[in-house]
Structure formats: C-alpha cells, structure tokens
Design a protein around this motif. Structure first.
Motif, short mmCIF file in Angstrom:
data_model
loop_
_atom_site.label_atom_id
_atom_site.label_comp_id
_atom_site.label_asym_id
_atom_site.label_seq_id
_atom_site.Cartn_x
_atom_site.Cartn_y
_atom_site.Cartn_z
N HIS A 188 10.27 -51.82 -1.00
CA HIS A 188 8.45 -50.95 -0.46
C HIS A 188 9.88 -50.13 0.54
O HIS A 188 8.84 -49.03 0.75
CB HIS A 188 8.18 -51.79 0.56
N GLU A 189 10.44 -50.38 0.75
CA GLU A 189 11.44 -49.54 1.95
C GLU A 189 12.25 -48.40 0.89
O GLU A 189 12.89 -47.74 1.97
CB GLU A 189 11.65 -50.01 2.77
N VAL A 190 12.69 -48.06 0.06
CA VAL A 190 14.02 -47.46 -0.03
C VAL A 190 13.40 -46.05 -0.10
O VAL A 190 12.52 -45.68 -0.68
CB VAL A 190 14.18 -47.16 -1.71
N ARG A 191 14.45 -45.21 0.21
CA ARG A 191 13.89 -43.64 1.09
C ARG A 191 15.42 -43.01 -0.40
O ARG A 191 16.48 -43.44 0.34
CB ARG A 191 14.51 -43.49 1.89
N TYR A 192 15.19 -41.74 -0.98
CA TYR A 192 15.91 -41.08 -1.14
C TYR A 192 15.53 -39.62 -1.43
O TYR A 192 14.60 -38.87 -1.29
CB TYR A 192 17.23 -41.54 -2.92
N GLU A 193 16.33 -38.65 -1.61
CA GLU A 193 16.48 -37.20 -1.69
C GLU A 193 16.90 -37.31 -3.05
O GLU A 193 17.87 -37.14 -3.71
CB GLU A 193 17.03 -36.35 -0.49
N SER A 194 16.05 -36.12 -3.94
CA SER A 194 16.97 -36.09 -5.47
C SER A 194 16.97 -34.49 -5.52
O SER A 194 15.39 -33.98 -4.90
CB SER A 194 16.31 -36.86 -6.45
N ILE A 195 17.35 -33.65 -5.89
CA ILE A 195 17.58 -32.53 -5.68
C ILE A 195 17.82 -31.35 -7.79
O ILE A 195 19.39 -32.29 -7.67
CB ILE A 195 18.81 -31.65 -4.59
N ASN A 196 17.02 -31.06 -7.92
CA ASN A 196 17.96 -30.84 -9.11
C ASN A 196 18.20 -31.74 -10.45
O ASN A 196 19.14 -31.44 -10.93
CB ASN A 196 18.96 -29.49 -9.20
N ILE A 197 17.77 -32.89 -10.79
CA ILE A 197 18.29 -34.08 -11.47
C ILE A 197 17.74 -34.13 -12.78
O ILE A 197 17.94 -34.69 -13.65
CB ILE A 197 18.23 -35.52 -10.80
N GLN B 81 24.01 -24.83 -4.50
CA GLN B 81 24.45 -23.14 -4.45
C GLN B 81 25.96 -22.22 -5.16
O GLN B 81 24.84 -21.00 -6.16
CB GLN B 81 24.44 -22.84 -3.32
N LYS B 82 26.74 -22.90 -5.21
CA LYS B 82 27.95 -21.95 -5.24
C LYS B 82 27.87 -21.89 -6.91
O LYS B 82 29.23 -21.41 -7.57
CB LYS B 82 29.32 -22.77 -3.77
N ALA B 83 28.09 -23.65 -7.30
CA ALA B 83 28.27 -23.19 -8.58
C ALA B 83 26.80 -22.87 -9.41
O ALA B 83 27.44 -22.46 -10.94
CB ALA B 83 27.69 -25.69 -8.66
N LYS B 84 26.20 -22.89 -8.81
CA LYS B 84 24.49 -21.85 -10.07
C LYS B 84 25.17 -20.36 -10.07
O LYS B 84 25.03 -20.02 -11.66
CB LYS B 84 23.48 -22.16 -8.98
N LYS B 85 25.71 -20.13 -8.97
CA LYS B 85 26.50 -18.53 -9.16
C LYS B 85 27.82 -19.08 -10.38
O LYS B 85 27.93 -17.89 -11.25
CB LYS B 85 26.87 -18.29 -7.89
N GLU B 86 27.67 -20.10 -10.14
CA GLU B 86 29.32 -20.18 -11.57
C GLU B 86 28.65 -20.12 -13.09
O GLU B 86 29.39 -20.24 -13.82
CB GLU B 86 29.86 -20.70 -11.68
N GLY B 87 27.13 -20.52 -12.80
CA GLY B 87 26.18 -20.89 -13.80
C GLY B 87 26.28 -22.46 -14.12
O GLY B 87 26.24 -23.13 -15.56
N ILE B 88 27.02 -22.99 -13.68
CA ILE B 88 26.93 -25.27 -13.32
C ILE B 88 25.84 -25.57 -12.94
O ILE B 88 25.14 -24.58 -11.82
CB ILE B 88 27.91 -25.26 -12.95
N ASN B 89 25.20 -26.26 -13.37
CA ASN B 89 24.04 -26.63 -12.59
C ASN B 89 24.40 -28.66 -12.33
O ASN B 89 23.83 -29.72 -12.73
CB ASN B 89 23.45 -26.77 -14.27
N ILE B 90 23.96 -28.63 -11.07
CA ILE B 90 24.71 -29.79 -9.99
C ILE B 90 23.44 -30.69 -9.37
O ILE B 90 22.55 -29.43 -9.12
CB ILE B 90 25.55 -29.61 -9.38
N ILE C 134 34.71 -25.80 -1.75
CA ILE C 134 35.53 -25.74 -2.70
C ILE C 134 35.98 -26.32 -3.26
O ILE C 134 36.32 -26.59 -4.38
CB ILE C 134 36.00 -23.84 -1.25
N GLU C 135 36.63 -27.26 -2.22
CA GLU C 135 37.07 -28.45 -2.75
C GLU C 135 36.48 -30.06 -3.57
O GLU C 135 36.95 -29.70 -4.52
CB GLU C 135 37.44 -28.73 -1.22
N ILE C 136 35.49 -29.42 -3.67
CA ILE C 136 34.52 -30.40 -3.91
C ILE C 136 33.89 -29.51 -6.06
O ILE C 136 33.74 -30.28 -6.34
CB ILE C 136 33.02 -30.45 -3.34
N LEU C 137 33.78 -28.50 -5.25
CA LEU C 137 33.44 -27.51 -6.54
C LEU C 137 34.59 -27.81 -7.57
O LEU C 137 34.51 -27.93 -8.54
CB LEU C 137 33.51 -25.76 -6.02
#
Lengths: 351, 222
Positions: free
Chosen positions: A237-246, A268-277, A341-344
C-alpha cells in the motif's frame, strides 16, 4: 502559515514536525543537522505541553524517544550518520515494541567519523534494519526542501498507522540548502486509536505492556510474524516513487534524494545531445518500488544506478530487474557530490 | 559607505555571505587592498571559503580556514585577522555567522574594533523564520548587539525566496524591512536584488540605493 517562507532543509523538517503535532524532541547535536535540533529548541521550549531535551548522548536521546512514544505522543529525534549508528539498539527495541516515532538521518560521509559533507552511505543501514533482529523502518527519501516538509508530516502518519518507526533519510546538502516552502493545510487522515496500548496510567483497567522481548521462542516468533505482516502491507500500500520520461528512454537512471535532483539536470543536458534518459526516483526506500522497476526492465534494457555511495541501492534495483536488463553503477562517496557532467559522461559509456 | 571595516551580521541564512562576497568585489573596484574574512563558525556548508578562488582571481584577499581545516566544522579564527583589522591600508569585510550565536566570535575583536573606523550592518530577509515581523527583527538586532557587544549602524534589506523570488516578493518584503529599520532608528543602507531582476527592478524604483547581487553559492544541479 500558507505563504511561502525561505527555509533550510533542517529547519523545514522541524517546522513540519511541529505542524504534524510533534511536541517532543530529544536529540544530540551533530553536523550537518544541528539546525534541526536548534530549531526544535527555539520552538518547543516556548510551547505548552511540549518537551525538548538535549540529551547527554544519542543513546539517551533514542531511549527518551522510546519512553515518550510509549505514551502515544508524536515524538522525533534526528542525527547524522555516526549518531544514527549509536541509536540502532534503541531503534530495534522500538520496532520490536511496535511504538511509532520519527527518526531523521541527514547523512554525511562515512564510514567511521567520516566527514561533514553530504553522502548516501547509510542506505543499507536505513533500509535493511540497521540494528539487530528482523525489522524494517519505513524509509522516506525527500529530494527538495518542500518534500522534506511533506514527507516529515507523512512520516508521522505512517508511523502511527503501522506502529513502526519511520525514518527521513536525507543528506547534509538537503539539510543545509535553502528553498522556499509552504506549509499547506493537509486533509485529515484516519489513523488507528492508540488507546489499546499506550502507557498513560492504568487506574480502573488492566495494565498495558510495552516490551521489546519474550523469552519464550514460540511467542517471540509470533511477535516477529506480526511485525512482518506490517511490512507486507507496507509493500502493498505505501510504495511511492517519481518517474520521468520512462516510456521511450534509451537508458533509465535510478537515483534518490540529492542525486535524483542532479539527474534531472542530466536529463535536460542529455536531451540537447539527442539522448533520451528516464528517471525512476524511489521516494519510499522501504518499501522499495520494485514493481515499477521490474515492469520498466521488460521494455528498457539499460539501467544506471547513481548514488553518493559505492553501491548500495543498486542491490535492490538488481533484485527488482531480476536479470531482465543490464544494471550499471556510478557512485561518488566520502562527501563528494557527483556533477551533472560527470554523470552524463558516465551514461554515454552505456549507449 | 566609506568606512574601512564593514561587518555583516544578521539572522541565520539571511544572505550575509552572498552579500559580503558581492560587496568585496564592489569594494575592490574602488580600493586597491581589499580583504574578506570568513568568520562563520556556525555554518558547515555554503561559506565564503567556497568562493575563495573566484575572489582571489579578482585580487581580493580571503581569510578563511585552509586546506583540510576548511571542512573541519571547527570555530577556527586566524591570527591574521587582528593584523588586518589594525592595518589602515586594508578595506576589510567581515562575514560573520548567523544569529546571536554566530556573532559570539566578534567579542574576540571588540577591544580592537571599538575605536576604529567600522560599521556593523544587519542583513534582513523578511522571508526567513525568526525575522518575519518587525518585532522579530527588533529582537534579532538586540540579541546580536548583546552578544557582539557592538552597535549595529545600519540595515541591509535582502527580501527574497531564493529562486522562487519575484518582483512582488521583493517589493513587499522591502516595505516591511524598511519599517523595521525605522523602528530600530537605523538607516537603511541599501536593498539587495538578484541581478536577474536588474531590467525589471531599476534603481529609480527605490528610494534607497540598490545593490545587484550575483549568486556565488550554487547547488550541484544548477
């Protein structure tokens, strides 16, 4: 208080707790969460029917929480990593006794005394029990100051509802940063009465017992099973999460708290490079949002877990993915915060 | 504002550090020798020391705990500070920790400061807890004066909600802070406004001097 106010994360937790009806706070200062104890001192000492004690140690503080919680009042303590380690015995007792309370951990670099910079190295401790025995905390992981407010209020409700200690698992950065917040009126939640178990004087009735033990193994096993039933319900009953662009992501990042905030910039940065995260951000770390991760892994075959640790939540992600997708890891620790940048750069390795 | 030593005090999280950093840069445009002292013994993060490299590039001296001590969370006070306070060639900006507690450190310098050319400025953000009303602001000022044993000589208005600030927030907050300054019988020295409002909120919109602020303390995702 409906208008906006600029607050540090630590102060915001304090105000949220008071709004949720918490009038009892016991703690021992430690950087980077001392503003919370300072805030509670400033506020509670001026309030009627309230109590604030700066205890002589974290051990004393958590046992004061145990005592107050046994009377059914809303009570909180807070600390940062090494201080939370000191509280583990008390937390295990509280879980066994099934009394509700809220514990806040604003994590810092570890292990040992570590440092005073932000980290997420206490994930295992928070979600897998932390102290001895078979128990779990309800663990909520906010990622903004507003969410610190909302989840702190929720933590009190969840703790009462399940008669189980709840933990706010933040980090030093969330505690120290400032953001505008609102304290909105909340809808009333139906919570079970505490009358049947609280220790408030037994004149005219049979005494209640709050005990963290039973020497008869078959009884103790039953106690464990009762507690375990609550964890099943929590998972349901109590699971919570946020999902973006999955939906159509090339790769899914799983991250919580501060790191999830950074990942949103990465997206957002990846989107500019055409990568969908895509991002799955667990808001409850226990119960862990395994279903959404499992479901997503059926379609998307690349996962990256990013943490401010050397890899802890990744174990839960791998269990949820269950071999259906590739799960990679990137982490910094010791108080270092990964940059967008490091994660990208890192995720580019897997595309 | 020609006093040689400026001490920025105020409530915890009122914006002293950002203002002190920006002010030291402004000061350097007018004077050759400028130093900023990080006297924050309260805050563990977001301190002047984090802008050290940027300030050094602008030829501003930064006095703050060095190297591993920068992260120690200890109340370290460099002996260099006393020298700079007495050095008439230096324009000095003291960034003090928040609330009365953060101001304790000034007691250390009282005997040096009292006869010198200094002013102590109270930074106020009316959107922070404990400085949301005139009464609270007065109380804050009193507590800081009691602890530092120095007199506040002016108020700096810094009304903001960080990134959620808008023009109305600034205007409304400023009105309250101005009234508080009047009650305290202190001059309102200037109003601080984030530089992103420099087109919308111009100097002619305010009776007081406007000081545009560039944010140095950024979050990792910004």
């Amino acid at each position: 208080m409906a208008e906006k106010i600029l607050m540090k994360g630590n102060e915001a937790i304090g105000e949220a707790a008071i709004c949720a009806g918490c009038r009892y706070y016991f703690g021992y200062p430690i950087t980077p969460q001392s503003e919370l104890i300072a805030y509670m001192a400033k506020k509670l000492l001026k309030m009627k029917d309230a109590s604030f004690v700066q205890a002589e140690s974290e051990l004393a503080a958590i046992n004061m929480v145990y005592g107050a919680a046994s009377t059914g009042v809303r009570v909180m303590t807070s600390s940062s990593s090494p201080g939370i380690s000191l509280m583990q015995e008390g937390i295990s007792y509280i879980a066994c006794s099934e009394v509700p309370c809220v514990v806040v951990n604003m994590m810092r670099g570890g292990p040992g005394l570590g440092d005073i910079q932000p980290a997420q190295g206490d994930y295992f401790q928070a979600t897998k029990g932390g102290g001895h025995g078979d128990y779990h905390l309800i663990v909520l992981a906010p990622s903004s100051v507003q969410e610190l407010v909302d989840l702190t209020m929720d933590a009190f409700d969840l703790a009462d509802k399940y008669r189980n200690p709840a933990m706010i698992l933040g980090d030093g950065l969330l505690g120290q940063m400032m953001e505008a917040v609102e304290f909105k009126e909340r809808p009333k939640v139906d919570l079970p009465s505490k009358e049947s178990w609280t220790l408030v004087g037994c004149k005219g009735r049979k005494p209640h017992w709050i005990v963290p033990f039973n020497l008869n193994p078959s009884v103790l096993e039953k106690m464990n099973l009762v507690i375990n039933e609550k964890y099943k319900k929590l998972k349901e009953h109590e699971v919570r999460y946020e999902s973006i662009n999955i939906e159509n992501a090339d790769l899914i990042i799983v991250a919580y708290g501060t790191v999830a905030r950074i990942v949103k910039t990465v997206i957002q940065k990846a989107k500019k490079e055409g990568i969908n995260i895509g991002l799955i951000r667990p808001i409850t770390l226990f119960p862990f949002p395994e279903k959404i991760i499992s479901k997503t892994a059926e379609r998307i075959k690349k996962f990256l877990v990013v943490e401010m640790s050397l890899g802890q939540m990744i174990e839960d992600v791998k269990l949820a993915v269950n071999g259906k997708a590739e799960v990679n890891f990137y982490g910094r620790c010791g108080g270092i915060i990964p940059t967008p940048i490091e994660i990208l750069k890192e995720l580019n390795k897997y595309l | 504002m020609s006093k040689r030593i400026k001490i920025f005090v105020g409530g915890f999280g009122s914006g002293k550090t950002e203002i002190a950093i920006n002010y030291s840069i402004y000061c350097r445009k007018n004077y050759r020798q400028v130093a900023i002292v990080d006297l924050d013994i309260v805050n563990p993060y977001f301190r002047t020391r984090e802008a050290k490299d940027a300030l050094n590039l602008k030829d501003i001296k930064v006095i703050a705990p060095q190297d591993e001590w920068a992260y120690a969370g200890l109340p370290l006070i460099s002996p260099e500070i006393k020298g700079l306070i007495q050095d008439a060639d230096y324009h000095l900006i003291l960034d003090v920790g928040g609330d009365d507690i953060g101001t304790v450190v000034l007691g250390n310098f009282k005997s040096f400061l009292q006869d010198l050319d200094y002013e102590m400025l109270l930074v106020v953000n009316s959107y922070r807890p404990f400085t949301q009303s005139i009464l609270q602001i007065k109380q804050m000022a009193q507590e800081i004066e009691n602890t530092s044993r120095l007199k506040i000589s002016g108020v700096i208005s810094n009304p903001n909600l960080s990134i959620q600030t808008d023009e109305e927030i600034i205007k409304q907050g400023h009105i309250l802070i101005k009234r508080a300054a009047q009650k305290l019988k202190l001059p309102l020295k200037f109003i601080c406004i984030d530089e992103r409002f420099s087109q919308k909120l111009k100097t002619e919109n305010f009776k007081e001097a406007v000081f545009y602020i560039k944010r140095f303390m950024k979050l990792p995702w910004e």
